[in-house]
Design a protein around this motif. Sequence first.
Motif, mmCIF file in Angstrom:
data_model
loop_
_atom_site.group_PDB
_atom_site.id
_atom_site.type_symbol
_atom_site.label_atom_id
_atom_site.label_comp_id
_atom_site.label_asym_id
_atom_site.label_seq_id
_atom_site.Cartn_x
_atom_site.Cartn_y
_atom_site.Cartn_z
ATOM 1 N N ASP A 34 41.149 48.192 36.543
ATOM 2 C CA ASP A 34 39.765 47.736 36.474
ATOM 3 C C ASP A 34 39.288 47.452 37.896
ATOM 4 O O ASP A 34 39.555 46.388 38.450
ATOM 5 C CB ASP A 34 39.678 46.475 35.612
ATOM 6 N N PRO A 35 38.595 48.401 38.548
ATOM 7 C CA PRO A 35 38.159 48.194 39.934
ATOM 8 C C PRO A 35 37.234 46.981 40.070
ATOM 9 O O PRO A 35 36.387 46.729 39.209
ATOM 10 C CB PRO A 35 37.407 49.487 40.263
ATOM 11 N N SER A 36 37.409 46.241 41.155
ATOM 12 C CA SER A 36 36.610 45.038 41.393
ATOM 13 C C SER A 36 36.140 45.005 42.840
ATOM 14 O O SER A 36 36.932 45.207 43.761
ATOM 15 C CB SER A 36 37.451 43.788 41.101
ATOM 16 N N ARG A 37 34.848 44.737 43.035
ATOM 17 C CA ARG A 37 34.332 44.601 44.399
ATOM 18 C C ARG A 37 34.850 43.324 45.052
ATOM 19 O O ARG A 37 34.968 43.248 46.273
ATOM 20 C CB ARG A 37 32.803 44.587 44.383
ATOM 21 N N THR A 38 35.157 42.330 44.243
ATOM 22 C CA THR A 38 35.618 41.048 44.773
ATOM 23 C C THR A 38 37.107 41.066 45.084
ATOM 24 O O THR A 38 37.543 40.615 46.150
ATOM 25 C CB THR A 38 35.324 39.913 43.778
ATOM 26 N N TYR A 39 37.903 41.599 44.148
ATOM 27 C CA TYR A 39 39.356 41.509 44.265
ATOM 28 C C TYR A 39 40.028 42.818 44.650
ATOM 29 O O TYR A 39 41.233 42.840 44.904
ATOM 30 C CB TYR A 39 39.944 41.012 42.937
ATOM 31 N N GLY A 40 39.275 43.906 44.691
ATOM 32 C CA GLY A 40 39.873 45.193 45.019
ATOM 33 C C GLY A 40 40.547 45.823 43.811
ATOM 34 O O GLY A 40 40.418 45.355 42.675
ATOM 35 N N THR A 41 41.305 46.893 44.081
ATOM 36 C CA THR A 41 41.975 47.642 43.018
ATOM 37 C C THR A 41 43.370 48.031 43.483
ATOM 38 O O THR A 41 43.516 48.597 44.566
ATOM 39 C CB THR A 41 41.199 48.932 42.695
ATOM 40 N N PRO A 42 44.407 47.738 42.706
ATOM 41 C CA PRO A 42 45.758 48.148 43.121
ATOM 42 C C PRO A 42 45.880 49.662 43.151
ATOM 43 O O PRO A 42 45.287 50.358 42.315
ATOM 44 C CB PRO A 42 46.660 47.525 42.047
ATOM 45 N N ASP A 43 46.638 50.187 44.117
ATOM 46 C CA ASP A 43 46.832 51.642 44.137
ATOM 47 C C ASP A 43 47.815 52.035 43.037
ATOM 48 O O ASP A 43 48.465 51.188 42.414
ATOM 49 C CB ASP A 43 47.278 52.133 45.514
ATOM 50 N N THR A 44 47.910 53.327 42.787
ATOM 51 C CA THR A 44 48.710 53.788 41.650
ATOM 52 C C THR A 44 50.200 53.495 41.823
ATOM 53 O O THR A 44 50.906 53.256 40.835
ATOM 54 C CB THR A 44 48.493 55.288 41.407
#
Length: 205
Positions: free
Chosen positions: A62-72
Amino acid sequence: MTHYIEVASAEGAWTQTLHLPTALPVQRVRHVLTGLARTWPVAAFLPGTADEPVNEVVLYRDPSRTYGTPDTSACDAAVHRLVATTGWTRGAGRGDDAAIVGLGLREGYDAGAREHSPGEVTGHLLSTSATGWRCRVARLVSARLVDHSVRWYAENGVVVRAESRLLPAVGAAARNCAQHRYVVTNLVEQRTYVFQRSPDGGSPT
């Protein structure tokens, strides 16, 4: 008229289905996922309704502008840890799905708001096409570490697996259910992105 805009995205389209050897109560699965959330932000679908025991967990990003997104690679590592500690097993690959979308059935995030039926979502999809999609009832859950404690969220919803041409119909179903935001895991484009209601949707997360 309510419409949606893309507010966050991440390259790649990661998702992983996990099978439980024995069905577990929802609260037990919540405990496991809350523990995982201390090292990896959990977003998942739990097929079934209400307090029905869980025998399958579908993880996604779940991409987030606040928390970022983990890479695969971080996602794969999280699954490896989870499988090692629980005995859950990885499911098969993507199959022929083009996109996976989870839609909540409650309007917005207010616990007392109106809740729509799964049939309303399938009705919108059927009005566009009788083929090219599948819709399954599920609990939509997330768990994220915020200020040293895990924030848990759960909502009744559906998981739609559809061809790319049907994504506008999925968006129409989201509008009908007054969704604040929803995530598209696009396996064809190899991209994951978030649509959020505009202009009255508030600040993206």
